[in-house]
Design a protein around this motif. Structure first.
Motif, PDB file in Angstrom:
ATOM      1  N   THR A  56       0.851  -1.188   0.000  1.00 12.96           N
ATOM      2  CA  THR A  56       0.000   0.000   0.000  1.00 12.96           C
ATOM      3  C   THR A  56       0.882   1.232   0.000  1.00 12.96           C
ATOM      4  O   THR A  56       1.862   1.300   0.741  1.00 12.96           O
ATOM      5  N   ARG A  58       1.946   4.604   1.175  1.00 11.15           N
ATOM      6  CA  ARG A  58       1.749   5.393   2.400  1.00 11.15           C
ATOM      7  C   ARG A  58       1.873   6.879   2.132  1.00 11.15           C
ATOM      8  O   ARG A  58       1.109   7.671   2.654  1.00 11.15           O
ATOM      9  N   THR A  59       2.877   7.252   1.360  1.00 11.93           N
ATOM     10  CA  THR A  59       3.064   8.664   1.013  1.00 11.93           C
ATOM     11  C   THR A  59       3.384   8.756  -0.472  1.00 11.93           C
ATOM     12  O   THR A  59       3.965   7.836  -1.048  1.00 11.93           O
ATOM     13  N   GLU A  96      -1.628   7.337  -5.464  1.00 13.96           N
ATOM     14  CA  GLU A  96      -2.001   8.216  -4.362  1.00 13.96           C
ATOM     15  C   GLU A  96      -1.944   7.438  -3.058  1.00 13.96           C
ATOM     16  O   GLU A  96      -2.027   6.195  -3.063  1.00 13.96           O
ATOM     17  N   PRO A  97      -1.788   8.127  -1.939  1.00 11.78           N
ATOM     18  CA  PRO A  97      -1.744   7.426  -0.651  1.00 11.78           C
ATOM     19  C   PRO A  97      -2.978   6.559  -0.433  1.00 11.78           C
ATOM     20  O   PRO A  97      -4.089   6.926  -0.809  1.00 11.78           O
ATOM     21  N   GLY A  98      -2.745   5.365   0.122  1.00 12.14           N
ATOM     22  CA  GLY A  98      -3.828   4.434   0.394  1.00 12.14           C
ATOM     23  C   GLY A  98      -4.095   3.454  -0.727  1.00 12.14           C
ATOM     24  O   GLY A  98      -4.817   2.480  -0.546  1.00 12.14           O
ATOM     25  N   ARG A  99      -3.536   3.688  -1.883  1.00  8.34           N
ATOM     26  CA  ARG A  99      -3.757   2.810  -3.041  1.00  8.34           C
ATOM     27  C   ARG A  99      -2.799   1.635  -3.000  1.00  8.34           C
ATOM     28  O   ARG A  99      -1.630   1.776  -2.676  1.00  8.34           O
ATOM     29  N   SER A 100      -3.287   0.455  -3.323  1.00 12.16           N
ATOM     30  CA  SER A 100      -2.453  -0.748  -3.385  1.00 12.16           C
ATOM     31  C   SER A 100      -1.918  -0.915  -4.791  1.00 12.16           C
ATOM     32  O   SER A 100      -2.606  -0.617  -5.768  1.00 12.16           O
ATOM     33  N   ARG A 126      -9.548  -0.382  -5.937  1.00 10.90           N
ATOM     34  CA  ARG A 126      -9.878   0.103  -4.599  1.00 10.90           C
ATOM     35  C   ARG A 126     -10.932  -0.810  -4.004  1.00 10.90           C
ATOM     36  O   ARG A 126     -11.678  -1.459  -4.736  1.00 10.90           O
TER      37      ARG A 126
END
Length: 129
Positions: A56, A58-59, A96-100, A126
């Motif tokens: 994932t 994170r930044t 983008e942050p949070g994307r796997s 998502r």
């Protein structure tokens, strides 16, 4: 073309002839199948090795590297994290942050941290998609 010439591509790729009775499609592999754990990507033993990792983001930040734009992301798989850097890019749609995502590239160990420069990548759906 004779019968012996037909299907050479299927034989080369290891696929059966259509209607051969065994052309059932197996369940797709999970996205992290065949992936290396990020904690195994640190150190000189793996420096310059091609790896496939998943995790994932994170930044995600825009930086300048050697005078050119670069998009840097921190990928975390729960065991450790590594930096993913796309040189010459200010943004990539979906990164983008949070994307796997799953990334494949050659590991470089920079200042003791594993880094993938310009990897091939596949964004994962998502959870709400």
């Amino acid at each position: 073309m004779g019968a012996e010439g037909r299907g050479w591509l299927r034989r080369l790729l290891g696929r059966s002839e259509p209607g051969g009775g065994d052309d059932l499609t197996p369940d797709p592999e999970p996205p992290d199948a065949g992936c290396t754990r990020i904690r195994e990507c640190a150190g000189e033993a793996v420096d310059r090795r091609v790896v496939r990792v998943s995790g994932t983001l994170r930044t995600v930040t825009e930086r300048t590297v050697a005078g050119m734009p670069a998009l840097q992301a921190e990928l975390d798989d729960g065991t450790a994290f590594l930096d993913v850097v796309w040189l010459g890019r200010r943004a990539i749609a979906g990164v983008e942050p949070g994307r796997s995502l799953v990334a494949v590239g050659r590991i470089a160990v920079t200042q003791g941290r594993p880094v993938l420069f310009n990897p091939r990548y596949q964004l994962q759906p998502r959870e709400e998609e």
